[in-house]
Design a protein around this motif. Structure first.
Motif, PDB file in Angstrom:
ATOM      1  N   GLU A 202       0.801  -1.213   0.000  1.00 57.21           N
ATOM      2  CA  GLU A 202       0.000   0.000   0.000  1.00 57.21           C
ATOM      3  C   GLU A 202       0.842   1.276   0.000  1.00 57.21           C
ATOM      4  O   GLU A 202       0.308   2.376  -0.125  1.00 57.21           O
ATOM      5  CB  GLU A 202      -0.927   0.003   1.226  1.00 57.21           C
ATOM      6  CG  GLU A 202      -1.978  -1.103   1.195  1.00 57.21           C
ATOM      7  CD  GLU A 202      -2.815  -1.153   2.467  1.00 57.21           C
ATOM      8  OE1 GLU A 202      -2.473  -0.418   3.424  1.00 57.21           O
ATOM      9  OE2 GLU A 202      -3.790  -1.919   2.504  1.00 57.21           O
ATOM     10  N   ASN A 206      -0.795   5.149  -1.039  1.00 57.79           N
ATOM     11  CA  ASN A 206      -1.299   6.033   0.010  1.00 57.79           C
ATOM     12  C   ASN A 206      -0.325   7.167   0.296  1.00 57.79           C
ATOM     13  O   ASN A 206       0.900   6.985   0.238  1.00 57.79           O
ATOM     14  CB  ASN A 206      -1.529   5.251   1.307  1.00 57.79           C
ATOM     15  CG  ASN A 206      -2.615   4.201   1.159  1.00 57.79           C
ATOM     16  OD1 ASN A 206      -3.508   4.338   0.330  1.00 57.79           O
ATOM     17  ND2 ASN A 206      -2.543   3.144   1.952  1.00 57.79           N
ATOM     18  N   SER A 207      -0.869   8.338   0.638  1.00 54.38           N
ATOM     19  CA  SER A 207      -0.030   9.447   1.068  1.00 54.38           C
ATOM     20  C   SER A 207       0.481   9.155   2.478  1.00 54.38           C
ATOM     21  O   SER A 207       0.026   8.217   3.148  1.00 54.38           O
ATOM     22  CB  SER A 207      -0.842  10.744   1.092  1.00 54.38           C
ATOM     23  OG  SER A 207      -1.837  10.673   2.109  1.00 54.38           O
ATOM     24  N   GLU A 209      -0.050  10.845   5.143  1.00 54.97           N
ATOM     25  CA  GLU A 209      -1.137  11.032   6.108  1.00 54.97           C
ATOM     26  C   GLU A 209      -2.088   9.835   6.104  1.00 54.97           C
ATOM     27  O   GLU A 209      -2.567   9.401   7.159  1.00 54.97           O
ATOM     28  CB  GLU A 209      -1.905  12.314   5.784  1.00 54.97           C
ATOM     29  CG  GLU A 209      -1.150  13.607   6.076  1.00 54.97           C
ATOM     30  CD  GLU A 209      -0.038  13.889   5.067  1.00 54.97           C
ATOM     31  OE1 GLU A 209      -0.051  13.268   3.975  1.00 54.97           O
ATOM     32  OE2 GLU A 209       0.838  14.722   5.375  1.00 54.97           O
ATOM     33  N   GLU A 210      -2.379   9.294   4.911  1.00 55.77           N
ATOM     34  CA  GLU A 210      -3.273   8.145   4.814  1.00 55.77           C
ATOM     35  C   GLU A 210      -2.636   6.893   5.404  1.00 55.77           C
ATOM     36  O   GLU A 210      -3.307   6.055   5.999  1.00 55.77           O
ATOM     37  CB  GLU A 210      -3.638   7.893   3.347  1.00 55.77           C
ATOM     38  CG  GLU A 210      -4.519   8.973   2.737  1.00 55.77           C
ATOM     39  CD  GLU A 210      -4.663   8.817   1.234  1.00 55.77           C
ATOM     40  OE1 GLU A 210      -5.742   9.179   0.713  1.00 55.77           O
ATOM     41  OE2 GLU A 210      -3.717   8.357   0.586  1.00 55.77           O
ATOM     42  N   ALA A 211      -1.327   6.771   5.250  1.00 55.47           N
ATOM     43  CA  ALA A 211      -0.630   5.567   5.710  1.00 55.47           C
ATOM     44  C   ALA A 211      -0.297   5.606   7.190  1.00 55.47           C
ATOM     45  O   ALA A 211      -0.138   4.547   7.825  1.00 55.47           O
ATOM     46  CB  ALA A 211       0.654   5.369   4.906  1.00 55.47           C
ATOM     47  N   GLY A 213      -1.816   6.183  10.062  1.00 54.70           N
ATOM     48  CA  GLY A 213      -2.640   5.457  11.035  1.00 54.70           C
ATOM     49  C   GLY A 213      -2.410   3.959  10.986  1.00 54.70           C
ATOM     50  O   GLY A 213      -2.290   3.303  12.036  1.00 54.70           O
ATOM     51  N   THR A 214      -2.300   3.401   9.797  1.00 56.19           N
ATOM     52  CA  THR A 214      -2.079   1.961   9.655  1.00 56.19           C
ATOM     53  C   THR A 214      -0.718   1.567  10.192  1.00 56.19           C
ATOM     54  O   THR A 214      -0.566   0.545  10.873  1.00 56.19           O
ATOM     55  CB  THR A 214      -2.190   1.550   8.172  1.00 56.19           C
ATOM     56  OG1 THR A 214      -3.444   1.985   7.660  1.00 56.19           O
ATOM     57  CG2 THR A 214      -2.079   0.048   8.018  1.00 56.19           C
ATOM     58  N   HIS A 215       0.308   2.390   9.896  1.00 54.54           N
ATOM     59  CA  HIS A 215       1.649   2.091  10.397  1.00 54.54           C
ATOM     60  C   HIS A 215       1.718   2.217  11.917  1.00 54.54           C
ATOM     61  O   HIS A 215       2.368   1.404  12.589  1.00 54.54           O
ATOM     62  CB  HIS A 215       2.669   3.021   9.734  1.00 54.54           C
ATOM     63  CG  HIS A 215       3.049   2.593   8.355  1.00 54.54           C
ATOM     64  ND1 HIS A 215       4.180   1.861   8.075  1.00 54.54           N
ATOM     65  CD2 HIS A 215       2.431   2.772   7.159  1.00 54.54           C
ATOM     66  CE1 HIS A 215       4.247   1.617   6.767  1.00 54.54           C
ATOM     67  NE2 HIS A 215       3.192   2.169   6.195  1.00 54.54           N
TER      68      HIS A 215
END
Length: 232
Positions: A202, A206-207, A209-211, A213-215
């Motif tokens: 991903e 994903n930018s 900022e988008e990534a 939270g998941t990381h």
């Protein structure tokens, strides 16, 4: 006899194994074999790896053959399932390698080639096949490096695919390749492997900022796991 029913000639032993013939057209049977491989992998004991032996290329490439887009969709989803397994997947690419063999190669974690490898980007009626192989190529080695082969096709030697980082090494003996790969991937398996693979897959889509939270969720999971082990 299908590749999934054959005894492995590459030293896979009892590990889930499948031979994919790159000269084979897309068919429900091919999709079913890849799905069955994933099912076996999901039920395999700890320490298992998945081994794909990839070889063969049509001399007159017309991948995926006489079929329809619904079967293409099933094929792409079968590869996506393979790509998301909780066990490490290893590919041994040997000789001429095109069609489904080339597509499966890019869906694996660790890849080794024999010196005689010639990777053929799947094509149809003189044009590169516009399937998800283009997406994987662009994500794995970058648009600039893949532009020419994606637009005009290519037959790549073992040295060229190594230089492009499409494979991780070159070995003389396919059976030796499994031993080499097992030494690299070790006991990597389970949800932690799947999480890290997904973060990589991903990353280019994903930018930051988008990534983030998941990381952070993955980091929190790792920290909690370490704390639990220390307290245990």
């Amino acid at each position: 006899m299908s590749g999934s029913d054959m005894a492995s000639p590459v030293g896979a032993g009892t590990d889930p194994y499948l031979r994919v013939d790159g000269a084979e057209p897309l068919s429900p049977e091919l999709v079913a074999r890849v799905e069955a491989l994933s099912e076996r992998a999901e039920q395999a004991p700890p320490g298992s790896i998945v081994v794909l032996h990839l070889t063969g290329a049509d001399t007159d490439p017309q991948w995926p053959g006489a079929t329809g887009v619904h079967l293409v969709n099933k094929w792409e989803r079968a590869l996506r399932r393979l790509e998301r397994l909780t066990v490490a997947t290893i590919a041994i690419a040997q000789g001429n390698c095109g069609g489904p063999a080339a597509e499966a190669l890019l869906s694996t974690d660790y890849r080794l080639a024999t010196p005689d490898l010639r990777l053929r980007i799947p094509a149809r009626h003189g044009a590169v096949w516009p399937g998800m192989i283009l997406h994987r190529l662009a994500n794995q080695i970058g648009v600039a490096r893949v532009r020419q082969m994606a637009l005009f096709g290519a037959d790549l030697t073992a040295e060229e695919v190594m230089r492009l980082s499409l494979v991780d090494g070159i070995v003389d003996d396919p059976a030796e390749a499994v031993t080499v790969a097992r030494g690299v991937v070790g006991g990597a398996a389970g949800s932690e492997l799947a999480i890290r693979r997904r973060l990589l897959l991903e990353a280019t889509a994903n930018s930051f900022e988008e990534a983030l939270g998941t990381h952070l969720a993955a980091c929190d999971r790792a920290l909690r796991k370490s704390a639990d082990a220390a307290a245990g």
